[in-house]
Scaffold this motif. Sequence first.
Motif, short mmCIF file in Angstrom:
data_model
loop_
_atom_site.label_atom_id
_atom_site.label_comp_id
_atom_site.label_asym_id
_atom_site.label_seq_id
_atom_site.Cartn_x
_atom_site.Cartn_y
_atom_site.Cartn_z
N PRO A 81 1.54 5.02 1.62
CA PRO A 81 1.23 5.77 2.85
C PRO A 81 0.26 6.92 2.58
N PRO B 235 7.16 0.59 6.96
CA PRO B 235 6.14 -0.46 6.88
C PRO B 235 4.85 -0.07 7.61
N MET C 245 0.83 -1.21 0.00
CA MET C 245 0.00 0.00 0.00
C MET C 245 0.86 1.25 0.00
N ARG D 268 3.03 2.36 5.46
CA ARG D 268 2.46 1.68 4.29
C ARG D 268 1.17 0.96 4.65
N LEU D 269 1.14 0.37 5.83
CA LEU D 269 -0.06 -0.33 6.26
C LEU D 269 -1.10 0.64 6.81
#
Lengths: 284, 166
Positions: A3, A40, A1, A43-44
Amino acid sequence: MIPAAFDYESPASVDEALAVIAGAGDREVKVLAGGQSLIPVLRLRMNAPDLVVDLGRIAELRGVRDDGDAIAIGAMTTHDDVTREPLIRQHALLLSLAAQTVADPQVRHRGTFGGSLAHADPAADMPAPALALGAEFVIAGPSGRRTVGASDFFTDLFTTAIGEGELLVEVRVPKHTGWGAHYEKFNHVAHTWSIVGVAAAVRVEGGTIAEAKVGLTNMGLVPIRATAVEQALVGQPATADAIRAAAQNADQGTNPMSDASADEDYRRHLAKVLTGRAVLAAVG
Amino acid sequence: MGTRRISVTVDGVAYSDDVEPRTLLVHYLRERLGKTGTVVGCDTSNCGACTVHLDGRSVKSCSVLAVQVDGSDVTTIEGLAQNGELHPVQQAFHENHGLQCGYCTPGMIMQSVDLLKDNPDPSDEEIREGLEGNLCRCTGYQNIVKSVKAAAKAGSVSAGVAGGAA
Ligand SMILES: Cc1cc2nc3c(=O)[nH]c(=O)nc-3n(C[C@H](O)[C@H](O)[C@H](O)COP(=O)(O)OP(=O)(O)OC[C@H]3O[C@@H](n4cnc5c(N)ncnc54)[C@H](O)[C@@H]3O)c2cc1C
Ligand code: FES
Ligand code: FES
């Protein structure tokens, strides 16, 4: 994904970084070090700060220097540099050995010593060795710099003594020149976090353990010093039997959690077995 | 939330572009520069399929922001071959069947190149450890290790010739 959108600043000095953070007002700020935990998470979309302040351009935060009876490691020194730096290998070998077990080469090229300590994940591998060696944490804030001892730095799950608007800038590690060291990490699959890890540094004199320092990873919400083991080791011969006996104290004062990887009892068992292995390897 | 101008050299070519700060390096490479040889295999920074070299060291390009590489030098899988000749590691993967579906291959090769730069003559175990951040969903690890071994051998032969040794 991808951000969520954020503003980005990349200050060139610690003072400038502190000013940027102080000037952010109500906006949520996140400090970016190596980004190997933060990116990370972004991104999540488990976190969506308004402003990201990147420490990557601040040269004064990188590198290691000799500071008399200690070595001073800049917060932005990468895991990979911690494994290789001759000063660290010579005076705080335990840190180099632990850093070598972190994640994988790509993550070690980016992830930083300071980021790992500031993040304070209970399963992270750098906090316990830093605690065991009695590291001191230099924290910079709007009103200057202060130094926090290892036993006061890790306060809770993912929580440290670094306050709002403050930065970890340097970690001073007392020299342990000539000590044997080993980091024993137990995990199920490659390049993952410790289920339990044991950091051991020992000084042996004529076949007898003169001093011992042992830190435990993931045996509680914060890294824990295995003081009962340390006391049991001192004065003992550096033999497998004596070391294994002392290691039976490894779960004293710990508070391990149960999760998908291991339940509490298994972690207690692991702590004893791994402590024996770590100390035995450290005495060489 | 505006954009930032970055200047970056990718596979030997200088670029200057305006990017949103949230743009991941891998998306910049693929979507802005069209370098689709670098792929995304996960959302958790685990798989290593996106591995590129940043100023000479391997990184996961899904875990670096494009703004962070301003002023840097990036090499992707597309920059390895020179004058139409495959890089020795690419050649070794080709000859040793080091791939099945090929999805992990760009990352495997980039990480292998980094590994061999550090350790030109790795043991099987050192290869497996050096590639621990790269996952192969087809689980063709055996031939991947074989490929890296072959590349190391080819490399040491040519280094020996260059150095005038036997
Ligand atoms: C696939 C994968 C596997 C991993 N495996 C392991 C492992 O086995 N063991 C392990 O220990 N770690 C592991 N990690 C985490 C890695 O070690 C990270 O590098 C580390 O946890 C965070 O360091 P960083 O520099 O990347 O910090 P970032 O991700 O940039 O920041 C982490 C947090 O710390 C804060 N922060 C960072 N630096 C400072 C500072 N100087 N002052 C104040 N706050 C700061 C940030 O604001 C953020 O909240 C893994 C990561 C990945 C992606
Ligand atoms: S896509 Fe980068 S690690 Fe998986
Ligand atoms: S060859 Fe298919 S994922 Fe590795």
